[in-house]
Design a protein around this motif. Structure first.
Motif, mmCIF file in Angstrom:
data_model
loop_
_atom_site.group_PDB
_atom_site.id
_atom_site.type_symbol
_atom_site.label_atom_id
_atom_site.label_comp_id
_atom_site.label_asym_id
_atom_site.label_seq_id
_atom_site.Cartn_x
_atom_site.Cartn_y
_atom_site.Cartn_z
ATOM 1 N N LEU A 31 0.832 -1.203 0.000
ATOM 2 C CA LEU A 31 0.000 0.000 0.000
ATOM 3 C C LEU A 31 0.868 1.256 0.000
ATOM 4 O O LEU A 31 0.598 2.207 -0.745
ATOM 5 N N ALA A 32 1.911 1.278 0.825
ATOM 6 C CA ALA A 32 2.805 2.439 0.866
ATOM 7 C C ALA A 32 3.501 2.633 -0.483
ATOM 8 O O ALA A 32 3.609 3.758 -0.985
ATOM 9 N N ILE A 33 3.942 1.552 -1.090
ATOM 10 C CA ILE A 33 4.595 1.638 -2.399
ATOM 11 C C ILE A 33 3.610 2.143 -3.447
ATOM 12 O O ILE A 33 3.961 2.980 -4.293
ATOM 13 N N LEU A 36 3.046 5.979 -2.935
ATOM 14 C CA LEU A 36 4.205 6.745 -3.388
ATOM 15 C C LEU A 36 4.356 6.691 -4.908
ATOM 16 O O LEU A 36 4.683 7.700 -5.548
ATOM 17 N N GLY A 37 4.107 5.537 -5.492
ATOM 18 C CA GLY A 37 4.189 5.412 -6.944
ATOM 19 C C GLY A 37 3.132 6.238 -7.645
ATOM 20 O O GLY A 37 3.416 6.890 -8.666
ATOM 21 N N LEU A 38 1.914 6.232 -7.128
ATOM 22 C CA LEU A 38 0.846 7.036 -7.715
ATOM 23 C C LEU A 38 1.151 8.526 -7.602
ATOM 24 O O LEU A 38 0.927 9.288 -8.547
ATOM 25 N N THR A 39 1.681 8.948 -6.469
ATOM 26 C CA THR A 39 2.062 10.353 -6.297
ATOM 27 C C THR A 39 3.149 10.748 -7.295
ATOM 28 O O THR A 39 3.072 11.808 -7.926
ATOM 29 N N VAL A 42 1.579 11.074 -10.780
ATOM 30 C CA VAL A 42 0.792 12.305 -10.949
ATOM 31 C C VAL A 42 1.712 13.495 -11.182
ATOM 32 O O VAL A 42 1.490 14.303 -12.105
ATOM 33 N N PHE A 43 2.774 13.621 -10.386
ATOM 34 C CA PHE A 43 3.667 14.760 -10.557
ATOM 35 C C PHE A 43 4.481 14.659 -11.845
ATOM 36 O O PHE A 43 4.803 15.679 -12.472
ATOM 37 N N LEU A 44 4.814 13.457 -12.278
ATOM 38 C CA LEU A 44 5.505 13.278 -13.551
ATOM 39 C C LEU A 44 4.608 13.720 -14.703
ATOM 40 O O LEU A 44 5.058 14.431 -15.618
ATOM 41 N N MET A 45 3.329 13.333 -14.672
ATOM 42 C CA MET A 45 2.395 13.747 -15.723
ATOM 43 C C MET A 45 2.161 15.255 -15.688
ATOM 44 O O MET A 45 2.072 15.902 -16.726
ATOM 45 N N LEU A 46 2.112 15.838 -14.504
ATOM 46 C CA LEU A 46 1.937 17.283 -14.382
ATOM 47 C C LEU A 46 3.136 18.024 -14.961
ATOM 48 O O LEU A 46 2.978 18.997 -15.714
ATOM 49 N N ALA A 47 4.326 17.548 -14.641
ATOM 50 C CA ALA A 47 5.536 18.185 -15.171
ATOM 51 C C ALA A 47 5.604 18.031 -16.688
ATOM 52 O O ALA A 47 5.964 18.982 -17.410
#
Length: 139
Positions: A31-33, A36-39, A42-47
């Motif tokens: 769950l933690a992985i 963190l992977g989803l976060t 999301v930031f990679l797609m935003l950038a």
């Protein structure tokens, strides 16, 4: 022989409790992985969107990212399908091996049931076999 049952049930209970603890620990880590992977995704797609929007415009940047994500999802689905087919083939082979082993054991069963010492030795052998199997063999 009656003294063996409480020992075996105690061993199975402790093994089950250990397996439950390992499963809970693994689930929490997964769950933690995942979070963190989803976060990170999301930031990679935003950038990527911001960088593409500077040169191509907002609509084109959104379309490029949507198509790229769709292609990546298709590739992932294909890879999962191939992995599932491989797993099914391995499981079918393993079940065929087990069926042949059971057939051999069943053919020797009348001989074992005629002799009490052989029956006790077979029971002990079965318990030892089940106790020493890998977790991967149980799948």
């Amino acid at each position: 022989m009656g003294w063996l049952l409480p020992i075996l049930s105690g061993l199975m209970t402790s093994d089950l409790q250990d397996a439950i603890k390992r499963a809970k620990r693994s689930a929490a880590l997964a769950l933690a992985i995942a979070v963190l992977g989803l976060t990170a995704y999301v930031f990679l797609m935003l950038a990527a969107f911001i960088k593409l929007a500077e040169t191509r415009g907002n609509l084109d940047a959104a379309l490029i990212l949507a198509v790229g994500t769709l292609v990546a999802g298709g590739l992932l689905c294909g890879a999962m399908g191939v992995a599932g087919a491989i797993a099914r083939r391995k499981a079918a082979r393993r079940h065929a091996d087990y069926r042949s082993q059971i057939a051999v054991a069943m053919s020797a069963l009348p001989l074992v049931l005629r002799s009490k010492p052989l029956m006790i030795a077979a029971a002990i052998g079965a318990l030892v076999f089940l106790g020493t199997r890998d977790a991967n063999d149980a799948d």
